[in-house]
Design an enzyme around this catalytic site. Structure first.
Site, mmCIF file in Angstrom:
data_model
loop_
_atom_site.group_PDB
_atom_site.id
_atom_site.type_symbol
_atom_site.label_atom_id
_atom_site.label_comp_id
_atom_site.label_asym_id
_atom_site.label_seq_id
_atom_site.Cartn_x
_atom_site.Cartn_y
_atom_site.Cartn_z
ATOM 1 N N CYS A 160 0.868 -1.170 0.000
ATOM 2 C CA CYS A 160 0.000 0.000 0.000
ATOM 3 C C CYS A 160 0.903 1.217 0.000
ATOM 4 O O CYS A 160 2.115 1.100 0.120
ATOM 5 C CB CYS A 160 -0.867 -0.009 1.243
ATOM 6 S SG CYS A 160 -1.790 -1.546 1.415
ATOM 7 N N ASN B 111 1.179 -0.329 5.747
ATOM 8 C CA ASN B 111 1.599 -0.984 4.513
ATOM 9 C C ASN B 111 2.324 -2.262 4.915
ATOM 10 O O ASN B 111 3.359 -2.194 5.573
ATOM 11 C CB ASN B 111 2.542 -0.052 3.736
ATOM 12 C CG ASN B 111 3.276 -0.778 2.620
ATOM 13 O OD1 ASN B 111 2.761 -1.740 2.057
ATOM 14 N ND2 ASN B 111 4.475 -0.317 2.299
ATOM 15 N N GLY B 112 1.772 -3.414 4.548
ATOM 16 C CA GLY B 112 2.425 -4.678 4.912
ATOM 17 C C GLY B 112 1.395 -5.696 5.351
ATOM 18 O O GLY B 112 0.208 -5.580 5.032
ATOM 19 N N TRP C 287 -3.755 -1.710 -1.383
ATOM 20 C CA TRP C 287 -3.819 -2.917 -2.207
ATOM 21 C C TRP C 287 -4.244 -4.019 -1.249
ATOM 22 O O TRP C 287 -3.500 -4.394 -0.344
ATOM 23 C CB TRP C 287 -2.457 -3.230 -2.826
ATOM 24 C CG TRP C 287 -2.537 -4.341 -3.840
ATOM 25 C CD1 TRP C 287 -2.914 -4.240 -5.142
ATOM 26 C CD2 TRP C 287 -2.230 -5.722 -3.624
ATOM 27 N NE1 TRP C 287 -2.867 -5.475 -5.752
ATOM 28 C CE2 TRP C 287 -2.457 -6.402 -4.841
ATOM 29 C CE3 TRP C 287 -1.799 -6.460 -2.527
ATOM 30 C CZ2 TRP C 287 -2.255 -7.772 -4.993
ATOM 31 C CZ3 TRP C 287 -1.603 -7.828 -2.670
ATOM 32 C CH2 TRP C 287 -1.819 -8.471 -3.896
ATOM 33 N N GLU D 46 8.080 -11.704 -22.205
ATOM 34 C CA GLU D 46 7.848 -10.328 -21.771
ATOM 35 C C GLU D 46 6.669 -9.706 -22.544
ATOM 36 O O GLU D 46 5.814 -9.041 -21.966
ATOM 37 C CB GLU D 46 9.138 -9.511 -21.948
ATOM 38 C CG GLU D 46 9.042 -8.041 -21.613
ATOM 39 C CD GLU D 46 8.524 -7.732 -20.199
ATOM 40 O OE1 GLU D 46 8.407 -8.652 -19.370
ATOM 41 O OE2 GLU D 46 8.187 -6.567 -19.952
ATOM 42 N N HIS E 127 4.429 -30.014 -29.912
ATOM 43 C CA HIS E 127 4.349 -31.070 -28.890
ATOM 44 C C HIS E 127 3.088 -30.923 -28.042
ATOM 45 O O HIS E 127 3.009 -31.470 -26.958
ATOM 46 C CB HIS E 127 5.606 -31.064 -28.028
ATOM 47 C CG HIS E 127 6.830 -31.367 -28.830
ATOM 48 N ND1 HIS E 127 7.127 -32.638 -29.270
ATOM 49 C CD2 HIS E 127 7.793 -30.557 -29.341
ATOM 50 C CE1 HIS E 127 8.232 -32.601 -29.998
ATOM 51 N NE2 HIS E 127 8.652 -31.344 -30.055
ATOM 52 N N LYS F 44 2.250 -1.768 -8.114
ATOM 53 C CA LYS F 44 3.591 -1.628 -8.677
ATOM 54 C C LYS F 44 4.629 -2.381 -7.846
ATOM 55 O O LYS F 44 5.524 -3.007 -8.377
ATOM 56 C CB LYS F 44 3.935 -0.133 -8.726
ATOM 57 C CG LYS F 44 5.283 0.184 -9.324
ATOM 58 C CD LYS F 44 5.250 0.024 -10.812
ATOM 59 C CE LYS F 44 6.597 0.258 -11.465
ATOM 60 N NZ LYS F 44 6.647 -0.382 -12.784
ATOM 61 N N GLU G 256 -1.273 -8.303 -18.796
ATOM 62 C CA GLU G 256 -1.287 -7.466 -17.599
ATOM 63 C C GLU G 256 -2.165 -6.221 -17.773
ATOM 64 O O GLU G 256 -2.901 -5.850 -16.864
ATOM 65 C CB GLU G 256 0.161 -7.055 -17.315
ATOM 66 C CG GLU G 256 0.360 -6.155 -16.140
ATOM 67 C CD GLU G 256 1.847 -5.860 -15.891
ATOM 68 O OE1 GLU G 256 2.641 -5.894 -16.844
ATOM 69 O OE2 GLU G 256 2.189 -5.592 -14.741
ATOM 70 N N ARG H 282 1.164 1.957 -5.844
ATOM 71 C CA ARG H 282 1.372 0.905 -4.845
ATOM 72 C C ARG H 282 0.076 0.165 -4.507
ATOM 73 O O ARG H 282 0.083 -0.798 -3.747
ATOM 74 C CB ARG H 282 1.953 1.511 -3.566
ATOM 75 C CG ARG H 282 3.244 2.264 -3.779
ATOM 76 C CD ARG H 282 3.765 2.781 -2.480
ATOM 77 N NE ARG H 282 4.220 1.701 -1.652
ATOM 78 C CZ ARG H 282 5.440 1.181 -1.667
ATOM 79 N NH1 ARG H 282 6.332 1.673 -2.494
ATOM 80 N NH2 ARG H 282 5.772 0.200 -0.882
ATOM 81 N N LYS I 215 3.191 -8.442 -20.786
ATOM 82 C CA LYS I 215 2.783 -7.038 -20.916
ATOM 83 C C LYS I 215 1.344 -6.964 -21.419
ATOM 84 O O LYS I 215 0.538 -6.206 -20.922
ATOM 85 C CB LYS I 215 3.737 -6.346 -21.879
ATOM 86 C CG LYS I 215 3.995 -4.912 -21.586
ATOM 87 C CD LYS I 215 5.160 -4.649 -20.657
ATOM 88 C CE LYS I 215 5.058 -5.343 -19.347
ATOM 89 N NZ LYS I 215 6.237 -5.280 -18.524
HETATM 90 O O1 M6R Z 1 9.972 -4.125 -8.532
HETATM 91 P P1 M6R Z 1 10.308 -5.425 -9.185
HETATM 92 O O2 M6R Z 1 11.131 -5.242 -10.421
HETATM 93 O O3 M6R Z 1 10.960 -6.398 -8.241
HETATM 94 O O4 M6R Z 1 8.928 -6.035 -9.609
HETATM 95 C C1 M6R Z 1 8.843 -7.310 -10.174
HETATM 96 C C2 M6R Z 1 7.499 -7.538 -10.813
HETATM 97 O O5 M6R Z 1 6.475 -7.403 -9.865
HETATM 98 C C3 M6R Z 1 7.232 -6.585 -11.973
HETATM 99 O O6 M6R Z 1 8.241 -6.640 -12.930
HETATM 100 C C4 M6R Z 1 5.872 -6.920 -12.626
HETATM 101 O O7 M6R Z 1 5.934 -8.157 -13.246
HETATM 102 C C5 M6R Z 1 5.482 -5.821 -13.617
HETATM 103 N N1 M6R Z 1 4.193 -5.316 -13.264
HETATM 104 C C6 M6R Z 1 5.408 -6.283 -15.023
HETATM 105 O O8 M6R Z 1 5.095 -5.254 -15.891
#
Ligand code: M6R
Length: 606
Positions: free
Chosen positions: A2, A99-100, A75, A479, A502, A601, A486, A27, A483
């Site tokens: 959060c 936060n936590g 969050w 990747e 396969h 994030k 997500e 966050r 993307k």
């Molecule tokens: O802050 P970090 O790089 O450790 O975060 C890792 C992942 O949570 C982050 O890369 C996530 O997969 C992204 N939202 C992807 O776009």
């Protein structure tokens, strides 16, 4: 996961809290709330939904007037997103934002229920507020210390006690917290963007340090009450870096920042035409001496690690294991003191990545982190840190952070290859020069955005997509697929092109578009064969390849041609169309590009 913020000063506290929270929404954005001292009493306003819902509520009902308060953007972990589960939590005596995660909250809840306390929410946080109330003895720091001895888990906590109407108390363990120092005003927050509009000077708070903050003073002590003096840190990036700067979304802005981010990250690490990463304390001899290299990370950062593996193995002929942090930490990996564990993380706060770091240290390995956020937990705990200089990345979907993580992977691979004697000095200088030239090439590829927007318009109605590639292109496919799903909520899967037949090819019909990444010349013909196989089964194919290859007209429906650079460097360019395709698909679907549902994030819970 959060965002928390606090303010004491002469400004309108509610305005400062809302502006701070708006910079922390990355966050989490399931709910938002504030608690402000108003006429000597704590006034709480909170509601479910994004911050704008809270702003509407304040305009509609009541905007607390005061000069000291705390705020939260959530969050959800324990308890669904709802008004009642929103922070702050507490009662008339004490109010907290958190936060936590409090791991032993059920036990504490039972204890407090026994003492006659009632609970409104399903959160773990409310038990901390009530425990503070239970142990309150007129001395906030003593009370907090007592509570800390009973709670287990991770926390960044900001606390108001009604007996101390001009003071914010705060403490952290494994969740970030910084204190912003101004003139006649002070701030506290999970992260620098929340305060940078007001001050660039801040303290980094360590675990188990207790902060007491008023408008005129910041005092920090440990859990024994011993005062702690701290060095002031200075944030050197622009306020605009954390703003959209005319772009429709942070993601689009951050995609466009990639040439600069790449240049800023590699420039200080190139000396006399050769890679120079020794500034972080790791010497060439050390690099040369490690028996095994592990790269561990999550999500996009892990995908950067995959490119790192290919590149290090190809150039330096050193074996590299790449793993997802949440898997690695529980699979009893065989690590010892002769090994190097590389952690990649934009935020430097990702719980699983951090857990692997601590585990690797315990097992005696040396740890090197590649981190974007200065002073973050992972950076501070690692033996060596290579900071990436992407500036703040706000969009949940990571773009420029991936780009700079790649740049470090290349520098490491080239330096290691030279250190091992696998490449000559000339080859080393040639590759380094090529790397230095990449920002111009990245800028060229950014010009392909209209083409990618057109391709996105063809993909937007799909229910599911396949991303395929071989070798480095397979790492890129992962990747691209992440993307897309997500931010557009379209299901997609990345598959090694040669593995399709396969099993997975049975999914392919005209309803399943395929994005093929085919940038590696030695594998190009093989990938084209796989493309033909899916096309023969009705798939509409988008192919990303170098401008140098000849592709028969009927091979792909849409082509994206990239400037030719050394094969090994192609991922740096190939990721850009993948980012654009995901971005425009999300825009066309009307999704919330920068704040996709269910995500945050910084993932500080496992
Ligand atoms: O802050 P970090 O790089 O450790 O975060 C890792 C992942 O949570 C982050 O890369 C996530 O997969 C992204 N939202 C992807 O776009």
């Amino acid at each position: 996961m959060c965002g928390i913020v606090g303010y004491a000063g002469n400004r309108d506290c509610t305005d400062v809290l809302i502006s701070g929270l708006s910079k922390l929404e990355y966050r989490g954005y399931d709910s938002a709330g504030i608690a402000v001292f108003e006429d000597g009493k704590i006034t709480v306003e909170k509601c479910k939904g994004k911050l704008e819902e809270l702003e509407k509520k304040l305009a509609r009902e009541h905007k607390p007037q005061g000069h000291c308060g705390i705020g939260h953007t959530r969050w959800a972990t324990h308890g669904e997103p709802s008004d009642i589960n929103s922070h702050p939590h507490g009662n008339a005596n004490v109010s907290i934002v958190h936060n936590g995660i409090i791991e032993n909250y059920i036990k504490i809840k039972a204890f407090l229920t026994d003492k006659g306390y009632e609970f409104d929410s399903d959160t773990d946080t409310e038990v901390v507020a009530k425990l503070l109330d239970y142990y309150y003895n007129g001395n906030p720091v003593e009370t907090i210390t007592k509570v800390l001895s009973e709670i287990e888990g991770a926390y960044g906590l900001e606390i108001l006690f009604s007996d101390f109407p001009n003071t914010i108390y705060a403490v952290r363990k494994d969740s970030p917290l910084i204190v912003g120092v101004g003139q006649g005003e002070n701030f506290i927050a999970s992260d620098v963007p929340a305060i940078i509009q007001y001050t660039r000077d801040y303290y980094l708070i360590e675990s188990d340090e207790i902060v007491s903050l008023t408008k005129d003073a910041v005092s920090i002590c440990d859990i024994h009450g011993t005062k702690i003096e701290k060095e002031l840190q200075h944030a050197d990036w622009d306020v605009e870096a954390a703003e959209k700067g005319g772009y429709a979304h942070f993601m689009l802005k951050e995609i466009h920042e990639q040439p600069t981010a790449f240049r800023t990250t590699i420039k200080p690490r190139i000396m006399d035409g050769m890679p120079f990463i020794e500034e972080c304390g790791i010497t060439v001899e050390m690099l040369n001496s490690y028996k095994k290299i592990f790269i561990v990370a999550c999500g996009t950062a892990m995908h950067a690690g995959l490119v790192g593996k290919y590149v290090i193995e190809k150039l330096a002929r050193v074996e590299v294991t790449v793993d997802i942090a949440s898997e690695f930490r529980y699979r009893k990996p065989i690590i010892d003191k002769d090994d190097l564990v590389i952690l990649i993380s934009q935020s430097g706060e990702t719980a699983d990545t951090k857990a692997v770091l601590m585990m690797a240290k315990e097992m005696g390995a040396r740890t090197l982190s590649v981190v974007n956020v200065k002073g973050s937990s992972i950076a501070r705990e690692s033996d060596f840190v290579l900071y990436t200089h992407a500036g703040p990345e706000i969009s949940v979907a990571s773009t420029k952070a991936y780009m700079v993580q790649l740049s470090i992977m290349y520098l490491l691979a080239i330096e290691l290859a030279y250190a091992k004697g696998v490449i000559s000095k000339e080859e080393c200088m040639h590759l380094t020069k090529e790397l230095e030239n990449m920002p111009e090439k990245i800028s060229e590829v950014l010009e392909l955005k209209d083409r990618c927007q057109f391709i996105a318009s063809k993909l937007v109605t799909a229910e599911s997509l396949l991303y395929i590639g071989r070798g480095l292109d397979y790492a890129l496919s992962m990747e691209g697929s992440l993307k897309l799903k997500e931010i557009s909520y379209i299901h997609s899967e990345a598959y090694a092109a040669g593995e399709l037949k396969h099993g997975t090819i049975s999914l392919v019909t005209e309803a399943m578009p395929v994005v093929a990444v085919a940038t590696q010349s030695d594998l190009f013909d093989k990938t084209v064969s796989n493309v033909k196989e899916v096309k023969a089964r009705g798939a509409k194919v988008t192919m990303i390849c170098s401008e140098e290859v000849n592709v028969d007209k009927d091979v792909a429906n849409h082509l994206v041609k990239l400037p030719k650079v050394d094969d090994i460097l192609m991922p740096i360019l190939a990721v850009i169309p993948l980012q654009f395709i995901a971005y425009y698909t999300s825009v066309l679907k009307g999704c919330d590009v920068d704040k996709p549902r269910n995500l945050a994030k910084s993932v500080t819970v496992e």
